[in-house]
Write a protein that holds these residues in place. Structure first.
Motif, mmCIF file in Angstrom:
data_model
loop_
_atom_site.group_PDB
_atom_site.id
_atom_site.type_symbol
_atom_site.label_atom_id
_atom_site.label_comp_id
_atom_site.label_asym_id
_atom_site.label_seq_id
_atom_site.Cartn_x
_atom_site.Cartn_y
_atom_site.Cartn_z
ATOM 1 N N SER A 134 12.996 46.448 13.075
ATOM 2 C CA SER A 134 13.002 46.407 11.717
ATOM 3 C C SER A 134 11.917 45.748 10.914
ATOM 4 O O SER A 134 11.413 44.556 11.660
ATOM 5 N N ALA A 167 19.591 45.106 9.131
ATOM 6 C CA ALA A 167 18.425 44.804 9.919
ATOM 7 C C ALA A 167 18.920 44.044 11.318
ATOM 8 O O ALA A 167 18.628 44.042 12.253
ATOM 9 N N ARG A 168 19.559 42.681 10.760
ATOM 10 C CA ARG A 168 20.089 41.800 11.644
ATOM 11 C C ARG A 168 20.974 42.533 12.391
ATOM 12 O O ARG A 168 21.279 41.827 13.752
ATOM 13 N N SER A 171 19.265 45.969 14.448
ATOM 14 C CA SER A 171 18.001 45.785 15.258
ATOM 15 C C SER A 171 17.864 44.713 16.566
ATOM 16 O O SER A 171 18.720 43.827 16.448
ATOM 17 N N ILE A 218 13.023 41.663 14.523
ATOM 18 C CA ILE A 218 12.687 41.683 13.399
ATOM 19 C C ILE A 218 11.257 41.441 12.925
ATOM 20 O O ILE A 218 10.897 40.136 13.395
ATOM 21 N N GLU A 242 8.449 40.169 9.939
ATOM 22 C CA GLU A 242 8.527 40.422 8.357
ATOM 23 C C GLU A 242 7.159 40.333 7.939
ATOM 24 O O GLU A 242 6.289 39.765 8.562
#
Length: 778
Positions: free
Chosen positions: A36, A204-205, A208, A211, A213
């Motif tokens: 993600s 997402a958490r 996925s 992750i 960012e």
């Protein structure tokens, strides 16, 4: 080694102001994981996804696929990459509204060149996997948002890509539907790399495995970095099949779109049809006029050309006595032409030949053909011994010194005129596959109306028995003779040049300098033909004549004869100057023609050509004048000024209507491009090339052109009824206007070409659209 690697990627947009969308991004991805991409709006998430998916190109750095650099990728490579390796899932689904669910999913397979049955099977299978087997025939506006997103996922999966890219896949869905989509993506990530851009941190958490960012175009965190690719890379293009949208697929896509706009399609086609009406009426009238006024004249003149010759003396006419026409007295007069004519021999100079060559320019449309006869010798060996055939060649058992002399002393070898339409108006092509000769090594046989050829012609070919055992088609596709250049056919010995004999057969047959003459067809006079352009025998192309002249004029024997004052064959002196002149022509020393035959298109042209020839003789002494023989009886040509006025008025009307129709079609095609901008982006995202986009809109214009042609022809057919009735009433001529099958086909093709030309610029503009911008268009 990771499957996908980004090394120091930079991407900058310059649109009034400079925006650094990606700054030195380095990321590596494993073959199977669910990544993600998080970050605030404008941080570069979607740009990163587009760069990975090949929709947008990076400015600096490198994108590595399976360890191979993409720096050397051309447009076609990126298209193939998107089609075979990438599957896009969009927030707004991006389904093409005029296609069914099944057709939307099949589209990516169409670009891969997969057959129809296999394409349907794969599309149905992937739709069943996402639970949509019951809505395959529905249109996108007939299903829910969740279903539409699953269709988008099915389309992304159908080509079995390595990477799935999802841009806010749950952004337009309710929470329950969004969770179902996330479950599907998570399941996919077990066998593929899934990269998702999202604002939803919780989803997402939860779903996925990793992750990443972003902030202001830079990677600020990575929860589970993959191993980076090694620095030693392979810079090669991928070995993947290039994408291509088939013509049938392009037509189908455009046809489906036109069906959603039936009224506009009809009126657009009607606009194009108006232009076709004008052209159709011109063709309808001109065809009838040509048949009525010109056909008979052209047929009659085909056998009676205006002849100019150096081979014999011509009559130079002086002043004929002024007799009283139709005398009333009972008296009989004696006419002696020798009292007012003198003999004259024409000298055809290069300047006069240029004057004749300019005839078609000076009097365009007046000549069916201009035939030149030359005295150069044509040396052949025959290849036809009593119907023995090996492969496509009749084999020979002996050598024939000469089939004939081109343009002198032979009625069997003739030259095809440049205007072959004139020949096809007089002759039929007989036999399957029969056609006119084009190349220097091609000839055609000419028979009379009884399918006969003179026995002496067969003898020259080496056929002495069993002539009637042959069929016309036995010769088509077969080589019957070989033309030999002077330097091969003649051998110098003690200052003389000897002609080849039978003992030289093997050398001559296998010498690469010769040309095998292959029969490509058979000509026979039409039953309606009033005259015969050719004698029975063989017709070759002007290219062969030129080949013979070129090799003859530069041959050793020609050079030797040019400086010798005796016969280079025998060593004996020439009897007179004319004998020497003939020998010079036979060997190619003098390449000038010995005769010219001019074939007018009609009697009016016949008179104009005679005036043109007479102009040459103006103010020239008798010795420099060139006298011709008019073999045709002069008749008064019939022309109708009213019909000519209508004819030219229709041409003007046709041109104006075609121009207006073309402009209207161009505008409407551009409107279609604007309306289908998002569709352009969708097609590019699944691997369509720029030329595929062009083909889609070209297909649309072709369909409109076909419909316009049908409408125009139908209207024209109805209009010919009152036109024929009016002309029959006023001039007594029946069926002057009418369209034949060939004209109808040409009109349909012309209509399609017109609309294709009108849509050319809009189609090119469509292909140039940026796919990223196109996808954002609503």
């Amino acid at each position: 080694m990771s499957k996908l690697n980004l090394k120091n990627i930079h991407k900058t947009y310059r649109n009034g102001e400079t925006v650094h969308a990606l700054k030195d991004v380095t990321l590596s991805f494993n073959e199977c994981e669910f990544v993600s991409i998080l970050g605030p709006s404008g941080c570069g998430k979607t740009t990163l996804l587009n760069v990975i998916g090949g929709l947008d190109q990076y400015d600096e750095g490198d994108l590595l696929v399976n360890g191979e650099s993409t720096k050397c990728y051309a447009d076609a490579d990126w298209d193939a990459y998107r089609n075979h390796s990438i599957g896009f899932v969009f927030q707004s689904y991006n389904l093409i509204p005029h296609l069914s669910i099944l057709q939307n999913v099949e589209l990516a397979l169409s670009l891969s060149g997969i057959g129809a049955e296999e394409k349907k099977r794969k599309a149905r299978e992937v739709l069943r996997k996402v639970g949509l087997e019951n809505i395959m025939q529905k249109k996108p506006n007939q299903i829910s948002g969740g279903q539409a997103q699953r269709v988008s996922i099915a389309r992304a999966l159908v080509n079995d890509p390595d990477i799935i890219l999802a841009d806010e896949p749950t952004g337009a869905l309710d929470s329950g539907t969004g969770l179902r989509v996330m479950e599907i993506l998570k399941e996919i990530s077990k066998t593929k790399l899934v990269i998702m851009v999202t604002h939803n941190i919780e989803l997402a958490r939860e779903y996925s495995t990793r992750i990443v960012e972003l902030l202001d175009g830079e990677v600020v965190s990575d929860s589970l970095p993959a191993a980076a690719v090694e620095d030693t890379l392979i810079f090669t293009k991928p070995e993947q099949k290039k994408t291509s949208l088939s013509p049938i697929a392009a037509l189908s896509l455009s046809f489906q779109n036109l069906l959603t706009k039936k009224s506009r399609t009809f009126f657009t086609s009607l606009a194009g049809g108006i232009g076709i009406v004008g052209v159709a009426l011109v063709l309808a009238l001109s065809g009838g006029l040509s048949a009525y006024m010109g056909g008979m004249q052209s047929d009659a003149l085909s056998g009676y050309p205006i002849s100019i010759s150096t081979a014999e003396e011509n009559a130079l006419t002086g002043t004929k006595p002024d007799y009283v026409r139709y005398p009333g007295a009972d008296i009989l007069y004696r006419d002696d032409e020798s009292e007012y004519t003198t003999s004259h021999t024409n000298v055809l100079t290069g300047e006069y030949l240029d004057y004749i060559a300019n005839l078609e320019t000076a009097l365009p449309g007046s000549v069916n053909s201009i035939a030149y006869s030359r005295g150069v010798r044509l040396d052949l060996i025959n290849l036809v011994p009593e119907k023995q055939i090996i492969d496509n060649t009749f084999i020979t058992t002996g050598v024939e010194e000469e089939v004939g002399v081109m343009g002198m002393g032979s009625t069997y070898m003739q030259v095809m005129p440049e205007h072959t339409d004139f020949i096809l108006a007089q002759y039929d092509l007989i036999g399957s596959g029969s056609r006119l000769p084009v190349n220097e090594n091609e000839i055609i046989l000419v028979v009379d109306e009884y399918n006969q050829m003179d026995v002496d012609f067969f003898n020259k070919l080496g056929i002495h028995n069993g002539i009637n055992d042959y069929k016309l088609t036995d010769f088509i596709g077969k080589s019957i003779a070989k033309v030999l250049p002077n330097d091969v056919f003649y051998t110098e010995k003690d200052g003389l040049y000897l002609t080849a004999g039978p003992e030289d057969y093997d050398r001559l047959l296998h010498d690469p300098a010769g040309i095998y003459l292959t029969v490509v067809g058979v000509l026979r006079p039409k039953p309606s033909a009033a005259g015969n352009y050719f004698n029975e025998g063989v017709v070759c192309t002007p290219a062969l004549t030129q080949w013979v002249l070129n090799q003859a004029t530069t041959s050793q024997i020609a050079d030797a004869q040019a400086v010798a004052d005796y016969d280079i064959h025998t060593g004996l002196p020439f009897e007179d100057d004319e004998t020497k002149a003939k020998q010079m022509r036979r060997l190619g020393v003098d390449p000038l023609p010995t005769a010219i035959d001019i074939y007018p298109v009609d009697f009016a042209a016949n008179d104009m050509i005679m005036d043109y020839l007479d102009t040459w003789n103006t103010d020239k002494p008798d010795a420099e004048q060139v006298v011709y023989t008019n073999n045709a009886t002069t008749l008064t040509s019939v022309t109708g000024s009213l019909i000519s006025t209508i004819y030219y008025a229709l041409i003007v009307f046709a041109c104006i209507s075609l121009a207006v129709s073309g402009l209207m079609i161009a505008i409407i095609t551009y409107v279609s491009v604007v309306e289908r901008t998002k569709e352009i982006g969708i097609l590019r995202s699944i691997g369509a090339r720029k030329q595929d986009i062009t083909h889609v809109f070209e297909a649309e214009t072709l369909i409109i052109g076909f419909i316009a042609g049908v409408i125009g022809i139908a209207i024209s057919g109805l209009l010919t009824l009152p036109i024929n009735a009016a002309i029959l009433q006023t001039a007594g001529v029946e069926n002057i206007a009418g369209l034949g099958l060939i004209q109808i086909i040409l009109l349909l093709l012309g209509s399609m070409v017109l609309t294709l030309a009108a849509g050319f610029i809009p189609a090119k503009l469509a292909a140039k659209k940026d796919p990223v911008v196109a996808l954002r268009t609503e």
